[in-house]
Design a protein around this motif. Structure first.
Motif, short mmCIF file in Angstrom:
data_model
loop_
_atom_site.label_atom_id
_atom_site.label_comp_id
_atom_site.label_asym_id
_atom_site.label_seq_id
_atom_site.Cartn_x
_atom_site.Cartn_y
_atom_site.Cartn_z
N GLY A 19 0.81 -1.21 0.00
CA GLY A 19 0.00 0.00 0.00
C GLY A 19 0.84 1.27 0.00
O GLY A 19 2.08 1.24 -0.04
N ALA A 20 0.17 2.38 0.05
CA ALA A 20 0.80 3.69 -0.06
C ALA A 20 1.93 3.95 0.94
O ALA A 20 2.94 4.56 0.57
CB ALA A 20 -0.27 4.78 0.06
N PRO A 21 1.83 3.48 2.19
CA PRO A 21 2.92 3.78 3.13
C PRO A 21 4.27 3.19 2.72
O PRO A 21 5.31 3.63 3.19
CB PRO A 21 2.45 3.15 4.44
CG PRO A 21 0.98 3.03 4.32
CD PRO A 21 0.72 2.81 2.87
N TYR A 22 4.28 2.21 1.82
CA TYR A 22 5.53 1.53 1.48
C TYR A 22 6.02 1.85 0.07
O TYR A 22 7.03 1.29 -0.37
CB TYR A 22 5.34 0.02 1.64
CG TYR A 22 4.96 -0.33 3.04
CD1 TYR A 22 5.91 -0.32 4.06
CD2 TYR A 22 3.65 -0.61 3.38
CE1 TYR A 22 5.57 -0.62 5.37
CE2 TYR A 22 3.29 -0.90 4.69
CZ TYR A 22 4.26 -0.90 5.67
OH TYR A 22 3.92 -1.18 6.96
N ILE A 23 5.38 2.78 -0.62
CA ILE A 23 5.80 3.12 -1.98
C ILE A 23 7.20 3.70 -2.00
O ILE A 23 8.03 3.29 -2.82
CB ILE A 23 4.78 4.07 -2.65
CG1 ILE A 23 3.47 3.32 -2.90
CG2 ILE A 23 5.34 4.66 -3.94
CD1 ILE A 23 2.36 4.19 -3.43
N GLN A 24 7.51 4.62 -1.12
CA GLN A 24 8.84 5.23 -1.12
C GLN A 24 9.90 4.20 -0.79
O GLN A 24 10.98 4.18 -1.39
CB GLN A 24 8.91 6.41 -0.14
CG GLN A 24 10.23 7.16 -0.22
CD GLN A 24 10.54 7.65 -1.63
OE1 GLN A 24 9.70 8.26 -2.30
NE2 GLN A 24 11.74 7.37 -2.11
N GLU A 25 9.62 3.30 0.15
CA GLU A 25 10.59 2.25 0.48
C GLU A 25 10.84 1.34 -0.72
O GLU A 25 11.99 0.98 -1.02
CB GLU A 25 10.08 1.42 1.66
CG GLU A 25 11.03 0.32 2.08
CD GLU A 25 10.49 -0.51 3.23
OE1 GLU A 25 11.11 -1.54 3.53
OE2 GLU A 25 9.44 -0.15 3.82
N ALA A 26 9.79 0.99 -1.45
CA ALA A 26 9.94 0.15 -2.64
C ALA A 26 10.75 0.88 -3.71
O ALA A 26 11.62 0.27 -4.36
CB ALA A 26 8.57 -0.23 -3.18
N LYS A 27 10.51 2.17 -3.90
CA LYS A 27 11.28 2.95 -4.88
C LYS A 27 12.76 2.98 -4.50
O LYS A 27 13.63 2.84 -5.36
CB LYS A 27 10.73 4.37 -4.98
CG LYS A 27 9.45 4.48 -5.75
CD LYS A 27 9.00 5.93 -5.84
CE LYS A 27 7.71 6.07 -6.62
NZ LYS A 27 7.28 7.46 -6.72
N THR A 28 13.05 3.16 -3.22
CA THR A 28 14.44 3.18 -2.76
C THR A 28 15.12 1.84 -3.03
O THR A 28 16.25 1.79 -3.52
CB THR A 28 14.51 3.52 -1.26
OG1 THR A 28 13.91 4.81 -1.06
CG2 THR A 28 15.93 3.53 -0.76
N ILE A 29 14.44 0.76 -2.73
CA ILE A 29 15.00 -0.57 -2.97
C ILE A 29 15.28 -0.77 -4.46
O ILE A 29 16.34 -1.27 -4.85
CB ILE A 29 14.06 -1.67 -2.43
CG1 ILE A 29 14.08 -1.65 -0.90
CG2 ILE A 29 14.45 -3.04 -2.96
CD1 ILE A 29 13.02 -2.51 -0.25
#
Length: 97
Positions: free
Chosen positions: A50-60
């Motif tokens: 979901g939305a709270p993890y989008i930035q973390e996924a982009k960083t990975i």
């Protein structure tokens, strides 16, 4: 799929078949109503999505690495996991230290 083997049927068929070591035969097995999509609760159970993890996924993804070896092996390192695929399609993965 269960300990007896694999049971199957179709909407247009009144019979249920069981496939196991003895072969294929009709059986009295029954099915639950599987007309509803059960996959979401299975795949999302205890997952981070979901939305709270989008930035973390982009960083990975931004930190991921890819290279092609001289032997034609494709390699990726994503989130400290190395995934390799040989030209014949064999995929393997190992955790990086």
């Amino acid at each position: 799929m269960w300990y007896k083997g694999v049971s199957f049927t179709s909407d247009q068929c009144a019979l249920v078949y069981l496939v196991d070591a003895a072969g294929t035969r009709t059986t009295t097995d029954s099915f639950s109503d599987l007309s509803q999509d059960l996959s979401l609760s299975v795949y999302y159970n205890e997952s981070r999505h979901g939305a709270p993890y989008i930035q973390e996924a982009k960083t990975i993804l931004d930190e991921s690495q890819y290279w092609l070896s001289d032997e034609g092996i494709e390699n990726w390192i994503i989130n400290n996991v190395r995934v390799s695929q040989t030209p014949d399609g064999l995929v393997s993965g190992t955790e990086q230290q």
